[in-house]
Design an enzyme around this catalytic site. Structure first.
Site, PDB file in Angstrom:
ATOM      1  CG  HIS A 184      41.973  42.834  40.723  1.00 36.60           C
ATOM      2  ND1 HIS A 184      43.234  43.122  40.254  1.00 36.60           N
ATOM      3  CD2 HIS A 184      41.749  43.699  41.740  1.00 36.60           C
ATOM      4  CE1 HIS A 184      43.744  44.138  40.962  1.00 36.60           C
ATOM      5  NE2 HIS A 184      42.858  44.506  41.871  1.00 36.60           N
ATOM      6  CB  CYS A 237      45.150  48.546  43.295  1.00 38.84           C
ATOM      7  SG  CYS A 237      45.156  46.788  42.927  1.00 38.84           S
ATOM      8  CG  LEU A 238      45.481  45.834  49.050  1.00 38.04           C
ATOM      9  CD1 LEU A 238      44.993  44.604  49.792  1.00 38.04           C
ATOM     10  CD2 LEU A 238      46.107  46.830  50.011  1.00 38.04           C
ATOM     11  N   GLY A 298      39.193  45.196  49.776  1.00 40.30           N
ATOM     12  CA  GLY A 298      38.832  44.111  48.874  1.00 40.30           C
ATOM     13  C   GLY A 298      40.094  43.444  48.358  1.00 40.30           C
ATOM     14  CD  GLN A 308      44.293  42.512  44.325  1.00 40.16           C
ATOM     15  OE1 GLN A 308      43.155  42.361  44.742  1.00 40.16           O
ATOM     16  NE2 GLN A 308      45.004  43.599  44.588  1.00 40.16           N
ATOM     17  CG  HIS A 328      39.312  47.765  42.381  1.00 37.50           C
ATOM     18  ND1 HIS A 328      40.063  48.908  42.195  1.00 37.50           N
ATOM     19  CD2 HIS A 328      40.194  46.788  42.715  1.00 37.50           C
ATOM     20  CE1 HIS A 328      41.353  48.619  42.410  1.00 37.50           C
ATOM     21  NE2 HIS A 328      41.448  47.342  42.729  1.00 37.50           N
ATOM     22  CD  GLU A 329      38.954  43.864  44.999  1.00 36.95           C
ATOM     23  OE1 GLU A 329      39.774  43.080  44.496  1.00 36.95           O
ATOM     24  OE2 GLU A 329      39.303  44.919  45.559  1.00 36.95           O
TER      25      GLU A 329
HETATM   26 ZN   LIG Z   1      43.032  46.069  43.153  1.00 36.68          ZN
END
Ligand SMILES: [Zn+2]
Length: 166
Positions: free
Chosen positions: A138, A92-93, A46, A51, A134-135
């Site tokens: 963000h 998380c990226l 995701g 991000q 999670h997304e």
């Molecule tokens: Zn993340």
């Protein structure tokens, strides 16, 4: 299509509340395509627009489940969440190398617009529910770290600082 630069922990944009999208147009569809490409390249499941440095309410998700096709959601809203919760490992990226166990509602329903501007609803449990929450977090400037115990968060932040120095 283009690969976008992923913002890392410490970046201001990750902490801002992302702005509602006014209308789905070609520019937004291009952003969505680029976000998918960036997510696949980074091997994530995701990605949220902040991000990649874009403070707008857009997410893309691919949980590699044959029953759930990859999708983008514009202005996503969690409209239902189960009272039952589930604990699961998250990464998380934007915080590579770190992960922690986060407790979240086990099942959610999320509504938003697809890339054609149609209202859609996505619901499910397991990884899909976790990833959606999670997304969407963000978009409100919330990171999974914020959902850990203070002690665990401190441990991970220390690890992050060490990593950054290397
Ligand atoms: Zn993340």
């Amino acid at each position: 299509m283009a690969l976008l630069r992923i913002e890392l922990l410490g970046s201001e944009v990750l902490r801002q509340r992302a702005v509602e999208v006014e209308g789905v147009d070609d520019e937004l569809r291009r952003l969505i395509e680029d976000m998918f490409e960036t997510m696949y390249k980074a091997e994530g499941v995701g990605l949220a627009a902040p991000q990649v440095g874009v403070s707008r309410r857009v997410i893309v998700v691919d949980v590699h489940d044959p029953e759930v096709r990859p999708f983008a959601l514009v202005n996503p809203r969690v409209v239902e969440s189960s009272p039952e919760t589930e604990k699961g490992e998250e990464g998380c990226l934007s915080i590579p190398g770190l992960s922690g166990v986060v407790e979240r509602p086990a099942h959610v329903a999320v509504e938003g617009l697809d890339r054609d501007g149609n209202l859609i609803r996505v619901e499910g449990g397991g990884l899909l529910a976790r990833c959606l929450q999670h997304e969407v977090d963000h978009l409100d400037g919330i990171l999974f770290l914020d959902r850990l115990s203070p002690l665990k968060r401190k441990m991970l932040l220390n690890k992050w600082k060490k990593q950054e120095r290397q």
